[in-house]
Design a protein around this motif. Structure first.
Motif, PDB file in Angstrom:
ATOM      1  N   GLU A   1      -2.800   7.213  13.422  1.00 53.89           N
ATOM      2  CA  GLU A   1      -3.154   6.065  12.308  1.00 53.89           C
ATOM      3  C   GLU A   1      -2.487   6.713  10.731  1.00 53.89           C
ATOM      4  N   ILE A   2      -1.695   5.651  10.277  1.00 53.07           N
ATOM      5  CA  ILE A   2      -1.780   5.284   8.301  1.00 53.07           C
ATOM      6  C   ILE A   2      -2.955   5.462   8.115  1.00 53.07           C
ATOM      7  N   LEU A   3      -2.993   6.184   7.016  1.00 54.54           N
ATOM      8  CA  LEU A   3      -4.151   6.022   6.397  1.00 54.54           C
ATOM      9  C   LEU A   3      -3.134   5.416   4.985  1.00 54.54           C
ATOM     10  N   VAL A   4      -3.770   4.828   4.173  1.00 56.80           N
ATOM     11  CA  VAL A   4      -3.237   3.777   3.057  1.00 56.80           C
ATOM     12  C   VAL A   4      -3.790   4.325   1.809  1.00 56.80           C
ATOM     13  N   ALA A   5      -3.651   3.982   0.931  1.00 56.59           N
ATOM     14  CA  ALA A   5      -4.014   3.819  -0.575  1.00 56.59           C
ATOM     15  C   ALA A   5      -4.058   2.366  -1.792  1.00 56.59           C
ATOM     16  N   ALA A   6      -4.442   1.562  -2.239  1.00 52.87           N
ATOM     17  CA  ALA A   6      -3.969  -0.073  -2.492  1.00 52.87           C
ATOM     18  C   ALA A   6      -5.033   0.111  -3.408  1.00 52.87           C
ATOM     19  N   HIS A   7      -4.568  -1.245  -4.711  1.00 54.36           N
ATOM     20  CA  HIS A   7      -5.101  -2.156  -5.078  1.00 54.36           C
ATOM     21  C   HIS A   7      -5.334  -3.488  -4.976  1.00 54.36           C
TER      22      HIS A   7
ATOM     23  N   PRO B   1       0.530  -1.264  -0.562  1.00 58.17           N
ATOM     24  CA  PRO B   1      -0.579  -0.127   0.092  1.00 58.17           C
ATOM     25  C   PRO B   1       0.386   0.976  -0.190  1.00 58.17           C
ATOM     26  N   VAL B   2       0.090   1.949  -0.133  1.00 64.53           N
ATOM     27  CA  VAL B   2       1.084   4.133  -0.481  1.00 64.53           C
ATOM     28  C   VAL B   2       0.447   4.759   0.893  1.00 64.53           C
ATOM     29  N   VAL B   3       1.067   4.987   1.872  1.00 69.71           N
ATOM     30  CA  VAL B   3       1.053   6.134   2.426  1.00 69.71           C
ATOM     31  C   VAL B   3       0.644   6.886   1.460  1.00 69.71           C
ATOM     32  N   VAL B   4      -1.467   7.784   2.023  1.00 66.12           N
ATOM     33  CA  VAL B   4      -1.968   8.353   1.647  1.00 66.12           C
ATOM     34  C   VAL B   4      -2.014   9.756   2.910  1.00 66.12           C
ATOM     35  N   GLY B   5      -1.900   9.396   3.817  1.00 68.66           N
ATOM     36  CA  GLY B   5      -2.834  10.415   5.403  1.00 68.66           C
ATOM     37  C   GLY B   5      -2.392   9.512   6.247  1.00 68.66           C
ATOM     38  N   PHE B   6      -2.408  10.308   7.343  1.00 66.94           N
ATOM     39  CA  PHE B   6      -2.905  10.004   8.690  1.00 66.94           C
ATOM     40  C   PHE B   6      -3.671  10.497   9.350  1.00 66.94           C
ATOM     41  N   ARG B   7      -4.578   9.862  10.478  1.00 70.41           N
ATOM     42  CA  ARG B   7      -5.558  10.319  11.161  1.00 70.41           C
ATOM     43  C   ARG B   7      -4.923   9.825  12.950  1.00 70.41           C
ATOM     44  N   GLY B   8      -3.776  10.979  13.837  1.00 70.73           N
ATOM     45  CA  GLY B   8      -4.092  10.759  14.350  1.00 70.73           C
ATOM     46  C   GLY B   8      -2.604  10.539  14.396  1.00 70.73           C
TER      47      GLY B   8
ATOM     48  N   ASP C   1      -9.271  -2.559  -3.434  1.00 67.54           N
ATOM     49  CA  ASP C   1      -9.184  -0.999  -3.968  1.00 67.54           C
ATOM     50  C   ASP C   1      -9.358  -0.598  -2.472  1.00 67.54           C
ATOM     51  N   ALA C   2      -8.686   0.646  -2.528  1.00 66.50           N
ATOM     52  CA  ALA C   2      -8.816   1.046  -1.099  1.00 66.50           C
ATOM     53  C   ALA C   2      -8.088   3.073  -1.590  1.00 66.50           C
ATOM     54  N   TYR C   3      -8.560   3.486  -0.481  1.00 62.54           N
ATOM     55  CA  TYR C   3      -8.151   5.173  -0.326  1.00 62.54           C
ATOM     56  C   TYR C   3      -8.603   5.160   1.125  1.00 62.54           C
ATOM     57  N   GLY C   4      -7.440   5.581   1.782  1.00 63.44           N
ATOM     58  CA  GLY C   4      -7.612   6.684   3.041  1.00 63.44           C
ATOM     59  C   GLY C   4      -7.837   5.329   4.184  1.00 63.44           C
ATOM     60  N   ARG C   5      -8.150   4.135   3.484  1.00 66.98           N
ATOM     61  CA  ARG C   5      -7.772   2.520   4.363  1.00 66.98           C
ATOM     62  C   ARG C   5      -7.035   3.239   5.593  1.00 66.98           C
ATOM     63  N   PRO C   6      -6.969   2.787   7.443  1.00 68.78           N
ATOM     64  CA  PRO C   6      -6.297   2.115   8.141  1.00 68.78           C
ATOM     65  C   PRO C   6      -5.332   1.682   7.986  1.00 68.78           C
ATOM     66  N   LEU C   7      -4.165   1.849   8.403  1.00 68.47           N
ATOM     67  CA  LEU C   7      -3.159   0.082   8.077  1.00 68.47           C
ATOM     68  C   LEU C   7      -3.487  -0.675   8.931  1.00 68.47           C
ATOM     69  N   SER C   8      -4.304  -0.387  10.323  1.00 70.65           N
ATOM     70  CA  SER C   8      -4.208  -1.299  11.128  1.00 70.65           C
ATOM     71  C   SER C   8      -5.624  -1.748  10.836  1.00 70.65           C
TER      72      SER C   8
END
Length: 160
Positions: free
Chosen positions: A127-133, A118-125, A136-143
């Motif tokens: 928490e790492i948020l990722v995008a992937a194929h 996955p690609v890191v696209v943001g953070f929420r606190g 498919d995901a965008y802004g999905r929590p890595l956890s």
């Protein structure tokens, strides 16, 4: 060889645009092993603008039949990015807390083989948020992923 900054904003913008679609310029590998590392490479390319056309050990995509293993293979991408001394992006393995947007995460089994990028696209606190194929995901929590091992890949720059 000159070095330039990796454009993290461009990498994330690309991820946002194509997370739930497929760019027709690239083959969709979903039915033959998964599209996650292909998508990650596309995002990194959007942020770097430089491919490495070295046969076998480089990092490039011209077509589904004319590409390096590092463009679509999880372990091969890691090896290219962390060992690249030629043109293109270069990176280092890093703890997750050191990641920035546009960096990569790789998920693995307990045995040590890594299978998803996955690609890191943001953070929420914290928490790492990722995008992937593939899934498919965008802004999905890595956890929210299930994995036994994880490694961060921090892109340091791009050689031109």
């Amino acid at each position: 060889m000159e070095t330039k900054k990796y454009n993290r904003i461009a990498a994330v913008a690309y991820a946002r645009k194509w997370a739930f679609r497929r760019n027709p310029a690239y083959y969709n590998f979903n039915r033959i092993g998964g599209d996650c590392t292909n998508f990650a490479s596309q995002c990194v390319y959007a942020g770097s603008g430089v491919m490495n056309f070295t046969p076998v050990t480089g990092w490039f995509y011209r077509s589904a039949d004319d590409r390096t293993a590092s463009w679509t293979g999880v372990e091969y991408l890691y090896s290219f990015l962390t060992r690249n001394e030629g043109p293109g992006p270069f990176a280092e393995e890093t703890p997750l807390w050191n990641l920035k947007i546009g960096d990569l995460v790789q998920l693995g089994h307990e045995t040590g083989d890594f299978y998803h990028t996955p690609v890191v696209v943001g953070f929420r606190g914290k928490e790492i948020l990722v995008a992937a194929h593939s899934y498919d995901a965008y802004g999905r929590p890595l956890s929210s992923y299930s994995f036994e091992r994880v490694r961060g890949i921090h892109i340091l720059g791009v050689r031109t």
